[in-house]
Scaffold this active site. Structure first.
Site, PDB file in Angstrom:
ATOM      1  N   ASP A  17      -9.297 -16.774 -16.126  1.00 36.49           N
ATOM      2  CA  ASP A  17     -10.058 -17.243 -14.972  1.00 36.49           C
ATOM      3  C   ASP A  17     -11.158 -18.216 -15.406  1.00 36.49           C
ATOM      4  OD1 ASP A  17     -10.669 -16.749 -12.032  1.00 36.49           O
ATOM      5  OD2 ASP A  17     -12.597 -16.174 -12.906  1.00 36.49           O
ATOM      6  N   ASP A  69      -4.130   3.914   2.743  1.00 32.35           N
ATOM      7  CA  ASP A  69      -5.556   3.630   2.915  1.00 32.35           C
ATOM      8  C   ASP A  69      -5.819   2.181   3.319  1.00 32.35           C
ATOM      9  OD1 ASP A  69      -5.076   2.254   0.571  1.00 32.35           O
ATOM     10  OD2 ASP A  69      -6.637   3.270  -0.608  1.00 32.35           O
ATOM     11  N   ASN A 123      -0.342   4.523  -0.270  1.00 34.58           N
ATOM     12  CA  ASN A 123      -0.972   5.791   0.157  1.00 34.58           C
ATOM     13  C   ASN A 123      -1.641   5.736   1.527  1.00 34.58           C
ATOM     14  OD1 ASN A 123      -3.224   4.269  -0.414  1.00 34.58           O
ATOM     15  ND2 ASN A 123      -3.927   5.524  -2.138  1.00 34.58           N
ATOM     16  N   GLU A 144      -7.136 -21.264 -16.216  1.00 30.60           N
ATOM     17  CA  GLU A 144      -7.546 -21.897 -14.959  1.00 30.60           C
ATOM     18  C   GLU A 144      -8.645 -22.889 -15.307  1.00 30.60           C
ATOM     19  OE1 GLU A 144      -9.184 -20.731 -10.514  1.00 30.60           O
ATOM     20  OE2 GLU A 144      -9.968 -19.696 -12.273  1.00 30.60           O
ATOM     21  N   ASP A 203       0.847  -1.196   0.000  1.00 31.01           N
ATOM     22  CA  ASP A 203       0.000   0.000   0.000  1.00 31.01           C
ATOM     23  C   ASP A 203       0.881   1.245   0.000  1.00 31.01           C
ATOM     24  OD1 ASP A 203      -1.925   1.967   0.402  1.00 31.01           O
ATOM     25  OD2 ASP A 203      -2.065   1.583   2.561  1.00 31.01           O
ATOM     26  N   ASP A 205      -1.924  -1.244  -3.885  1.00 30.83           N
ATOM     27  CA  ASP A 205      -2.265  -0.495  -5.098  1.00 30.83           C
ATOM     28  C   ASP A 205      -1.140  -0.585  -6.126  1.00 30.83           C
ATOM     29  OD1 ASP A 205      -0.313   1.390  -4.082  1.00 30.83           O
ATOM     30  OD2 ASP A 205      -1.909   2.200  -2.808  1.00 30.83           O
ATOM     31  N   HIS A 253      -3.908 -17.331  -4.912  1.00 33.75           N
ATOM     32  CA  HIS A 253      -4.838 -16.515  -4.127  1.00 33.75           C
ATOM     33  C   HIS A 253      -6.069 -17.289  -3.671  1.00 33.75           C
ATOM     34  CE1 HIS A 253      -6.475 -16.522  -8.150  1.00 33.75           C
ATOM     35  NE2 HIS A 253      -7.615 -16.051  -7.686  1.00 33.75           N
ATOM     36  N   ASP A 254      -6.309 -18.467  -4.243  1.00 30.91           N
ATOM     37  CA  ASP A 254      -7.466 -19.292  -3.886  1.00 30.91           C
ATOM     38  C   ASP A 254      -7.102 -20.484  -3.005  1.00 30.91           C
ATOM     39  OD1 ASP A 254      -9.467 -17.850  -5.183  1.00 30.91           O
ATOM     40  OD2 ASP A 254      -9.186 -18.905  -7.077  1.00 30.91           O
ATOM     41  N   ASP A 263      -5.060 -10.707 -15.634  1.00 35.01           N
ATOM     42  CA  ASP A 263      -6.091 -11.701 -15.349  1.00 35.01           C
ATOM     43  C   ASP A 263      -7.295 -11.407 -16.246  1.00 35.01           C
ATOM     44  OD1 ASP A 263      -7.433 -13.780 -13.934  1.00 35.01           O
ATOM     45  OD2 ASP A 263      -6.335 -13.220 -12.131  1.00 35.01           O
TER      46      ASP A 263
END
Length: 566
Positions: free
Chosen positions: A200, A25, A23, A258, A21, A29, A334-335, A98
């Site tokens: 995907d 928040d 910034n 995938e 990150d 990003d 990520h899964d 992706d």
């Protein structure tokens, strides 16, 4: 097999929300990735696979896209994306986006139009069906994320199909206008300079004609339904052939599909070097090696996995694809939960088992994929409360298992700790400062508490670190063609602790010896492996290069790679 740059590449997946990150928040990003471009170059990877950064309401963390030609506000702007592309290309790193085109967000302009009326020009962009005569849903399909795969629309009195959340309506690939829209957006990104696509759930784009009821009468298991009717439909290869003809043939790309539930024969056809459509696929058979068969809980019921079964699966995929197509190599993304927690030992032998798994994936035949933080040995997390989790799949499962299936909260939390997707989505641990250096704000999901022990700053300084071992493996793969192109042969197929194989290219051979568990088995050189000289290429323990290997007692999670000469 032809030499291809994407066969020789190592791919690194970035899940941008959790990477870095810039910034404050609390959300990773594009500028955060740019800040870490030198780190990625230092690691030595060749390609970034960037999980979705398109405009999205984030019902499924960016896999519900509302505008394919815009960047999500939380991640930055298109100018930031252009800057990222330049930063990567300047460092010799390619960028793979992706491509999520089985479904869109319900906030996409196509779907907003589609639900206006039955005669809207965009109506047929999605899959709409009348209720059955009794008013019930069009068929008995269930969503991957629990519950029905159908959502009723009051305005037009029809149901639309969604294989994932109800805010992710499935596109109707039978409509040639939909296919043309997809091919146009692919071309748009390729013309901007992107180097390829991870596609995907791409084998879901063709459904069974007529959308019949599934014959499997188990409403608890979307995975069985998928294998029958969601996946690998009759027009899948036709649609991919059209994609290749209209788009991919015109660019030098890296493409990976995938493809859960994809039969190996279909994978051969899909990746055939002469007549196929994609460079490689993500097969999922090895990802079920610890799934308990015969249950209604899908991935949530696990068992102790067995090494001979893993060997059988991986060897089958190698041999079936040999000389025809190409494999991808991965143990997490990520899964999936973190590989060192799932297939290694994240406590007593954290460093050794993380290095062992890396050795395996980077010396098998195929393109290795590193998931962010894997190169640091990041682990699963055990947050105490369901409120600490953010994944829609986890929350749907928690509700279903506690309210409908009678599981205790404690039982459900243990399943989440083992298998939940948020294990992979905690922020990357950059240093030992607050929030692991990921953000100066409040992170969107908590950081794993072990960031003080496991972080990039510490590992970059430690020559014996997991990071530096990955760096060494990646460099070794670039130096030794036999690791990329060599023929794979398995030995000791039934051994319950050792995974032993050779890779052979012309007169070159390497021998890989892996002890996958915490015991100390004795390795004896199998018949058929002969050599005049050997040299140690890499190992995760100190090894005397002069040590004979006819009979060796291995240490817990020990990995050795030898180069053999005749």
């Amino acid at each position: 097999m032809k030499r291809q740059w994407w066969k020789e590449a190592v791919v690194y997946q970035i899940y941008p929300r959790s990477f870095n990150d810039s910034n404050g928040d609390g959300i990773g990003d594009l500028q955060g990735i740019i800040e870490k471009a030198d780190y990625l170059q230092e690691l030595g990877i060749d390609v970034i696979w960037l999980s979705p950064v398109y405009k999205s309401p984030n019902d499924d963390n960016g896999y519900d896209i509302s505008d394919y030609r815009a960047i999500m506000d939380e991640f930055g702007t298109m100018e930031d994306w252009d800057e990222l592309l330049d930063a990567l290309h300047d460092r010799g790193i390619k960028l793979m986006m992706d491509l999520v085109v089985n479904h869109t967000s319900d906030e996409h302009s196509w779907f907003i139009e589609s639900r206006q009326s039955k005669d809207n020009p965009y109506r047929d962009y999605y899959i709409w069906q009348d209720p059955k005569a009794d008013g019930s849903e069009p068929n008995n399909w269930v969503s991957f994320f629990s519950g029905s795969a159908w959502e009723y629309d009051e305005k037009t009195e029809q149901y639309f199909l969604h294989l994932f959340t109800k805010r992710q309506p499935d596109l109707n690939w039978e409509n040639p206008d939909v296919r043309e829209e997809v091919f146009n957006l692919m071309t748009w990104w390729l013309d901007r300079g992107v180097d390829g696509f991870r596609m995907d759930v791409i084998n879901n784009i063709s459904k069974t004609p007529g959308l019949p009821d599934a014959s499997i009468k188990d409403p608890q298991s979307p995975y069985q339904f998928a294998a029958e009717h969601f996946a690998n439909g009759p027009r899948l290869m036709e649609f991919l052939s059209e994609m290749k003809e209209k788009v991919l043939n015109h660019y030098d790309t890296i493409t990976v599909g995938e493809t859960a539930f994809l039969p190996i024969e279909a994978a051969r056809n899909m990746t055939d070097e002469e007549n196929g459509y994609l460079n490689m696929v993500f097969q999922f058979e090895h990802m079920a090696v610890d799934a308990k068969p015969g249950t209604h809980a899908g991935k949530w019921e696990t068992r102790q996995w067995e090494l001979p079964e893993l060997k059988q699966i991986m060897t089958k995929w190698d041999k079936e694809m040999e000389g025809v197509g190409w494999n991808s190599l991965y143990f997490n993304n990520h899964d999936q939960p973190r590989q060192v927690s799932r297939f290694g030992n994240d406590k007593e032998f954290h460093k050794q088992s993380a290095k062992l798994l890396a050795t395996y994936l980077h010396t098998m035949k195929g393109t290795p994929y590193i998931y962010q933080g894997e190169e640091l040995g990041m682990t699963n997390v055990q947050f105490p409360s369901i409120n600490d989790y953010r994944d829609v799949e986890i929350h749907n499962m928690y509700k279903e298992f506690t309210e409908e299936r009678g599981y205790s909260v404690e039982e459900v939390m243990r399943k989440i700790w083992t298998t939940g997707r948020d294990n992979a989505r905690t922020p990357v641990q950059w240093d030992d400062t607050v929030h692991g250096g990921f953000t100066e704000g409040t992170p969107w999901i908590k950081v794993n508490p072990n960031y003080k022990q496991i972080n990039a700053k510490q590992q970059l300084k430690d020559p014996d670190s997991i990071f530096n071992y990955y760096k060494e493996l990646i460099e070794l793969r670039k130096q030794e063609d036999v690791i990329v192109y060599g023929k794979y042969d398995l030995y000791l197929a039934d051994h319950e602790e050792l995974y032993v194989y050779t890779r052979t290219l012309n007169e070159e051979k390497i021998l890989v010896i892996l002890n996958f568990f915490a015991g100390e088995p004795v390795f004896e050189l199998p018949e058929g492996i002969t050599f005049a000289e050997k040299s140690l290429l890499i190992s995760n323990y100190e090894v005397n290069d002069n040590e004979a290997i006819l009979k060796v007692k291995l240490r817990p999670y020990e990995a050795r790679v030898y180069k053999l000469t005749y």
